[in-house]
Design a protein around this motif. Structure first.
Motif, mmCIF file in Angstrom:
data_model
loop_
_atom_site.group_PDB
_atom_site.id
_atom_site.type_symbol
_atom_site.label_atom_id
_atom_site.label_comp_id
_atom_site.label_asym_id
_atom_site.label_seq_id
_atom_site.Cartn_x
_atom_site.Cartn_y
_atom_site.Cartn_z
ATOM 1 N N GLN A 9 12.424 -47.491 33.355
ATOM 2 C CA GLN A 9 12.698 -48.794 32.763
ATOM 3 C C GLN A 9 11.439 -49.638 32.718
ATOM 4 N N HIS A 10 11.524 -50.687 31.930
ATOM 5 C CA HIS A 10 10.359 -51.572 31.785
ATOM 6 C C HIS A 10 9.930 -52.055 33.169
ATOM 7 N N PRO A 11 8.643 -51.991 33.461
ATOM 8 C CA PRO A 11 8.203 -52.331 34.824
ATOM 9 C C PRO A 11 8.334 -53.809 35.169
ATOM 10 N N GLU A 12 8.425 -54.671 34.187
ATOM 11 C CA GLU A 12 8.494 -56.108 34.485
ATOM 12 C C GLU A 12 9.856 -56.634 34.074
ATOM 13 N N VAL B 276 12.713 -55.901 41.309
ATOM 14 C CA VAL B 276 11.732 -54.833 41.488
ATOM 15 C C VAL B 276 12.310 -53.578 40.846
ATOM 16 N N THR B 277 11.551 -52.986 39.916
ATOM 17 C CA THR B 277 12.055 -51.788 39.236
ATOM 18 C C THR B 277 11.165 -50.595 39.569
ATOM 19 N N THR B 278 11.691 -49.443 39.249
ATOM 20 C CA THR B 278 10.877 -48.236 39.465
ATOM 21 C C THR B 278 9.867 -48.063 38.339
ATOM 22 N N GLY B 279 10.013 -48.846 37.267
ATOM 23 C CA GLY B 279 9.079 -48.747 36.147
ATOM 24 C C GLY B 279 9.332 -47.519 35.306
ATOM 25 N N LEU B 280 8.410 -47.264 34.403
ATOM 26 C CA LEU B 280 8.544 -46.113 33.519
ATOM 27 C C LEU B 280 8.258 -44.827 34.286
ATOM 28 N N PRO C 111 6.382 -41.323 34.691
ATOM 29 C CA PRO C 111 5.021 -40.963 34.242
ATOM 30 C C PRO C 111 4.991 -40.321 32.860
ATOM 31 N N LEU C 112 6.048 -39.605 32.504
ATOM 32 C CA LEU C 112 6.073 -39.030 31.150
ATOM 33 C C LEU C 112 6.181 -40.129 30.098
ATOM 34 N N GLN C 113 7.034 -41.100 30.369
ATOM 35 C CA GLN C 113 7.149 -42.212 29.420
ATOM 36 C C GLN C 113 5.813 -42.943 29.293
ATOM 37 N N SER C 114 5.186 -43.189 30.455
ATOM 38 C CA SER C 114 3.888 -43.888 30.417
ATOM 39 C C SER C 114 2.873 -43.078 29.625
ATOM 40 N N ALA C 115 2.871 -41.769 29.845
ATOM 41 C CA ALA C 115 1.896 -40.931 29.145
ATOM 42 C C ALA C 115 2.175 -40.916 27.645
ATOM 43 N N PHE C 116 3.440 -40.870 27.258
ATOM 44 C CA PHE C 116 3.762 -40.923 25.819
ATOM 45 C C PHE C 116 3.315 -42.253 25.216
ATOM 46 N N VAL C 117 3.528 -43.325 25.984
ATOM 47 C CA VAL C 117 3.144 -44.654 25.486
ATOM 48 C C VAL C 117 1.629 -44.733 25.299
ATOM 49 N N GLU C 118 0.890 -44.287 26.310
ATOM 50 C CA GLU C 118 -0.569 -44.459 26.293
ATOM 51 C C GLU C 118 -1.270 -43.516 25.326
#
Ligand code: FES
Ligand code: FES
Length: 1005
Positions: free
Chosen positions: A78-81, A86-90, A92-99
């Motif tokens: 989920q969206h980190p903010e 407090v969330t677990t954030g994205l 790592p696969l989602q982050s890598a796809f985004v970046e």
């Protein structure tokens, strides 16, 4: 039946029909991250994880899922903010796809992430081949798969705790670019065999930046030219309900269309009474029920440069798949049953499928309706949707002055855009009795304008909303489905959804115009072209949507490239004639490249033949005759899509450097003409070949298409940027935000982009003609410059209120790093300025509005290289590598732009070797699904290399030219020329199938 399901760890009891697919149930429950791309398990867009294993939810019954654990993208991260939470954030696969730029339209992204997560859960250190194999179950039409593979490799490394290169780490500049990795160990330490068929050698590293030769003008820029993250990537990585169909509306009816089973017939009698009586049917409409209004479905600016020849429903059908009736019902099943209850009596008339026959005197006429409106030289009495005759210079004299005349015939096939999101629209009346059309379109403003008369509504009572689009590629530059749902909403007063099935995409959507083309070229012994002529016979199918403009582009963009040399360079002799003919095939229309790929197949195959027959170096021969900067675009004096032509000078041309860089990256000099390289050691049945093509495109349509933008400042120093431009997944929202951020001196994530809604966003012609970055980008810059002027005034006021003897003059203030900075270094923040403007003294809304129509259409240029391996026993051609050197002016975002090149080359590769829409003798489609119509999968891809050679186009504030369409143009001829190089055969019609190669080899021997 009652079902107990466990979705993302949440138990759920619901009612379902025994035949309900898991896909339907999940979407009905609001899990919109599960996408619909087909109905038969071919595209993978509906991937969910069932007990840890990816499955296609469209072919999995919901009842089968009972007792199993179902996971969708909604539980991955989920969206980190999220405020105080407090969330677990994205993940790592989602982050890598985004970046990594792995997300273009994002329609396939949830499925890819779920499939990749399952892989990484069981294999933390997967090989590239394993990643490609895993992703092969999910079709992507946008990316070319390179960046998704890189994203998975980056995520795997991150999950293992290893460092990965920063996202903007550049690929080493020359001379280190030289490696031909075909014969070297791969970065992952595995042996690479360039002749390997499947799986291919390793092609990806975790470095995602393309190679780029930067122009000096960009050196001080902060946002333009940088690999900024796509503004919509985070939501798409989470599978948020961003697309047209991801929408709930109480009382939503489902629409279906009855399509003609006959290619050409009058509807003698139609009776819908039994269908209307079926319980659950809300409306059935035939041609007798709605007004008879003629229009064009081509989504283009006014005046539409083509004939008006279509009705929402007509009393005649002109192709198998043409519309006969519309149904709206409570469920899809009822709507389908109702279609079967409509009684239609057809009176067949002769169908005609060959365009050459169709234009003969006495041929059966397709359009004899009195309402038909001609445009330019369309002539329905001869089945001519358009007719083009362009003569530049004195072509006959040029031929007379030639030492040799080369003449040959070529053919290009009908192919499909195959966007993974089908056409889909939802219509409803809002509380003000205005008709809302939420649609997956490239042209929301054209939809509003063109549909108003068809629906009997004034423009002001229609609102078109374009949400995220799951790919378009020209297929959605068509006002093709919106009228169906709209008529049914008008008839019933209820909201209606209409979504094409994958079969309808093949039988009743648009496609690329197939053409037969004759080339005739006069050349002197030294390789000077003295005259060049093309004749194109184009099959527009049953309707003339885009007929003139697509085929006009075929000559306009491809025949302009070679002007000749010496005196011919100043006064080229060029002829382009074309006939665009109605037949009883499904209509063609706009498809990325817009007629230009059809032109470059013959032009570049022809140039290769000429160079070889005259014993000239193919690169030098082409460059000797090619258009250069400072010269007149030869067609600009002769043709402008039926409007008055205006001379245009080419300001920038990086073609020669593109050729140089591309040939270095392919090792052209070591391979071309080297007999040793063409052999594959130990494999006598294989031959290697290398080929190339040079191409140019256009940027926007001058003096016609307009883009608009507005920007307003908020009290935290952020900005709302409203654009009518239409991001189809190309990243246009992001590059527009980058330009806005550069002008306003803020971060890209301070720019909140909204596109597009005809009620709120300024007008824009839409996404086509490679125009968004150039036209809409200039409008954005103009709007932001207006806002920036107000910001500087207020900043000067605030700075001058400070206790300083130095007075600040507004125009000396720089906007940078979210601050307005005076020459003496004092600064006020954007947040202070925004807050002050809205709440404190002399309050004002700081905003700006801009629009732009271009007087020119500066062409991008490119050199396309291809390496192939041909099996001379079976005729199989494997494309091993595609390298493209591209001059698209300044590259606003290297990652999104290289994604465009990779994805475009991949679509063009299908055009070259495998994609084709064929019909039987009754005009029925042979290809009706993504199994029979093969588009490339992740594990079948060649190596893709993009090299940007920047030039600074002076007609744009940031020096840009178009990037999106040019990768479609050169792959097919480069592959055809490489096949010739490999085994000496001439294939003149695409696709280059194994059968054609085998036959040509047999005939040769
Ligand atoms: S929607 Fe299920 S595979 Fe295409
Ligand atoms: S990003 Fe894959 S289909 Fe568009």
């Amino acid at each position: 039946m009652i079902l107990d399901l466990n979705i993302n760890g949440i138990p759920l009891t619901l009612t379902a029909s025994p035949g309900d697919s898991l896909l339907r149930i999940l979407r009905a429950q609001g899990y919109f991250g599960v996408k619909h791309g087909c109905e038969s398990g071919e595209c993978g867009a509906c991937t969910v994880v069932l007990d840890g294993k990816p499955v296609n939810a469209c072919v999995y019954l919901a009842a089968q899922a009972q007792g199993h654990r179902i996971q969708t993208i909604e539980e991955v991260g989920q969206h980190p903010e999220q405020g105080w939470k407090v969330t677990t954030g994205l993940h790592p696969l989602q982050s890598a796809f985004v970046e990594s730029g792995a997300i273009q339209c994002g329609y396939c992204t949830p499925a890819m992430i779920l499939a990749a997560r399952e892989l990484l859960d069981r294999e933390p250190n997967p090989s590239e081949a394993a990643v490609r194999e895993t992703l092969s179950g999910v079709l992507c039409r946008c990316t070319g798969y390179l960046k998704p593979v890189q994203a998975v490799l980056r995520a795997a490394a991150a999950l293992r705790g290893e460092a990965v290169e920063p996202i903007d780490a550049p690929i080493p500049a020359p001379p280190e670019w030289l490696p031909d990795e075909g014969d070297k160990p791969s970065p992952r330490g595995e042996e690479i065999h360039p002749s390997t068929f499947i799986p291919h050698p390793l092609l990806a590293t975790t470095l995602v930046m393309p190679r780029i030769q930067v122009t000096p003008e960009t050196e001080t820029w902060q946002r333009v030219g940088k690999p900024e993250i796509k503004v919509d990537a985070v939501k798409l990585a989470q599978g948020k309900p961003a697309f047209a169909a991801d929408f709930e509306k109480r009382g939503l009816l489902v629409a279906k269309v009855l399509h003609s089973p006959i290619a050409h017939a009058h509807i003698k009698h139609i009776n819908a009474s039994r269908a209307r009586e079926l319980p659950g049917v809300a409306a059935v409409l035939t041609w007798q029920d709605i007004p008879r209004v003629i229009y064009s479905t081509a989504g283009q600016s006014d005046p539409i440069p083509g004939p008006l020849d279509s009705f929402s429903l007509d009393k005649k059908v002109r192709y198998v798949g043409d519309r006969v009736a519309f149904v709206a019902a409570e469920t899809e099943e009822i709507a389908q049953q109702a279609l079967e209850l409509i009684e239609v009596e057809y009176e067949p008339v002769p169908a005609i499928f060959d365009p050459a026959q169709a234009m003969q005197p006495g041929a059966q006429r397709l359009h004899d309706e009195p309402e038909y409106v001609n445009f330019a030289e369309s002539d329905p009495t001869r089945n001519l949707a358009a007719h083009i005759r362009i003569d530049i210079g004195d072509v006959e004299r040029g031929f007379a002055e030639a030492d040799t005349i080369f003449e040959d015939e070529y053919e290009v096939s009908k192919v499909q855009q195959a966007h993974i999101e089908p056409h889909v629209v939802i219509t409803y009346w809002d509380e003000d009795d205005r008709l809302v059309i939420r649609t997956s379109t490239q042209v929301p403003f054209h939809v509003r304008r063109q549909l108003a008369p068809v629906l009997g509504l004034p423009i002001k009572r229609i609102r078109v909303i374009k949400p995220r689009i799951g790919g378009g590629f020209g297929g959605k530059q068509e006002v093709m489905i919106e009228d169906v749902a709209a008529h049914l909403t008008i008839a019933t007063g209820r909201p209606v959804i209409f979504e094409y099935s994958r079969e309808e995409e093949f039988t009743a959507a648009r496609s690329r115009h197939p053409m037969r083309i004759i080339m005739k070229t006069g050349v002197k012994k030294d390789g000077t072209i003295t005259a060049n002529a093309m004749y194109a016979l184009s099959d527009t199918g049953a309707y003339g949507c885009h007929a003139l403009t697509v085929t006009g582009n075929t000559g306009h963009k491809s025949m302009a490239l070679y002007v000749g040399d010496g005196p011919y360079r100043k006064a080229p002799n060029i002829r382009f004639y074309a006939d665009v003919v109605y037949t009883n095939h499904p209509p063609a229309g706009a498809y990325r490249g817009y007629g230009v790929p059809q032109g470059y197949w013959p032009v570049e195959r022809h140039m290769e033949k000429i160079a070889r027959q005259l014993g000239l170096d193919p690169l030098e021969f082409r460059l000797k005759n090619a258009l250069r900067a400072g010269e007149l675009h030869p067609f600009s004096t002769a043709w402008s899509e039926g409007r008055e032509p205006r001379p245009e000078t080419i300001e920038t041309c990086g073609l020669e450097e593109c050729v140089r860089q591309g040939s270095v990256a392919t090792g052209w000099d070591e391979k071309f003409g080297n007999p040793g390289w063409h052999q594959v050691p130990g494999k006598p049945h294989l031959r290697r070949g290398i080929g190339m093509a040079m191409v140019m495109q256009g940027t926007a349509i001058p003096y016609l298409d307009m883009g608009g933008a507005s920007v307003k400042m908020n009290d935290d120093g952020s900005f709302n940027l409203l654009v009518g431009a239409t991001d189809l997944g190309t990243g246009s929202d992001t590059v527009l935000a980058q330009m806005a951020a550069e002008v306003l001196g803020v971060a890209v994530n301070d720019i909140l982009v909204y596109s597009s809604d005809t009620d709120f966003t300024p007008f824009d012609k839409g996404a086509y003609a490679s125009s968004t970055t150039y036209i809409s980008g200039t409008a954005v810059v103009r709007a932001c410059e207006q806002a920036a002027e107000r910001i500087r005034l207020r900043a000067a006021r605030l700075l001058n209120e400070q206790d300083s003897p130095v007075k600040v003059v507004p125009h000396e203030i720089r906007l940078i790093d979210r601050k307005a900075v005076a020459p003496d270094g004092r600064a006020v923040s954007m947040a202070e300025i925004g807050h002050h403007a809205l709440h404190h003294a002399e309050q004002e809304q700081i905003m700006g509005v801009g629009s732009y129509v271009s007087p020119v259409a500066p062409p991008p240029f490119a050199a396309q290289f291809s390496e192939v391996t041909v099996d001379i026993e079976t005729g199989q051609v494997v494309v091993d590598k595609l390298v493209m050197g591209v001059d698209s002016g300044v590259i606003v975002n290297p990652i999104t732009a290289s994604g465009q090149i990779e994805g475009g080359m991949t679509q063009a590769l299908g055009y070259a070797v495998c994609e084709e829409m064929r019909y039987d003798e009754q005009g029925r489609s042979r290809e009706r699904n993504l199994r029979d119509y093969h588009i490339f999968q992740a594990h079948e891809m060649p190596e893709l290399i993009t090299i940007f050679v920047e030039t600074f186009e002076p007609s744009h504030p940031f020096g840009v030219k178009a990037v999106a369409e040019i990768p479609m143009d050169g792959v097919a001829p480069a592959v055809g020329n490489a096949v010739l190089d490999a085994c000496g055969i001439q294939i003149d019609d695409i696709p280059i199938t194994p059968e054609k190669v085998w036959r040509a080899l047999r005939d040769k021997s």
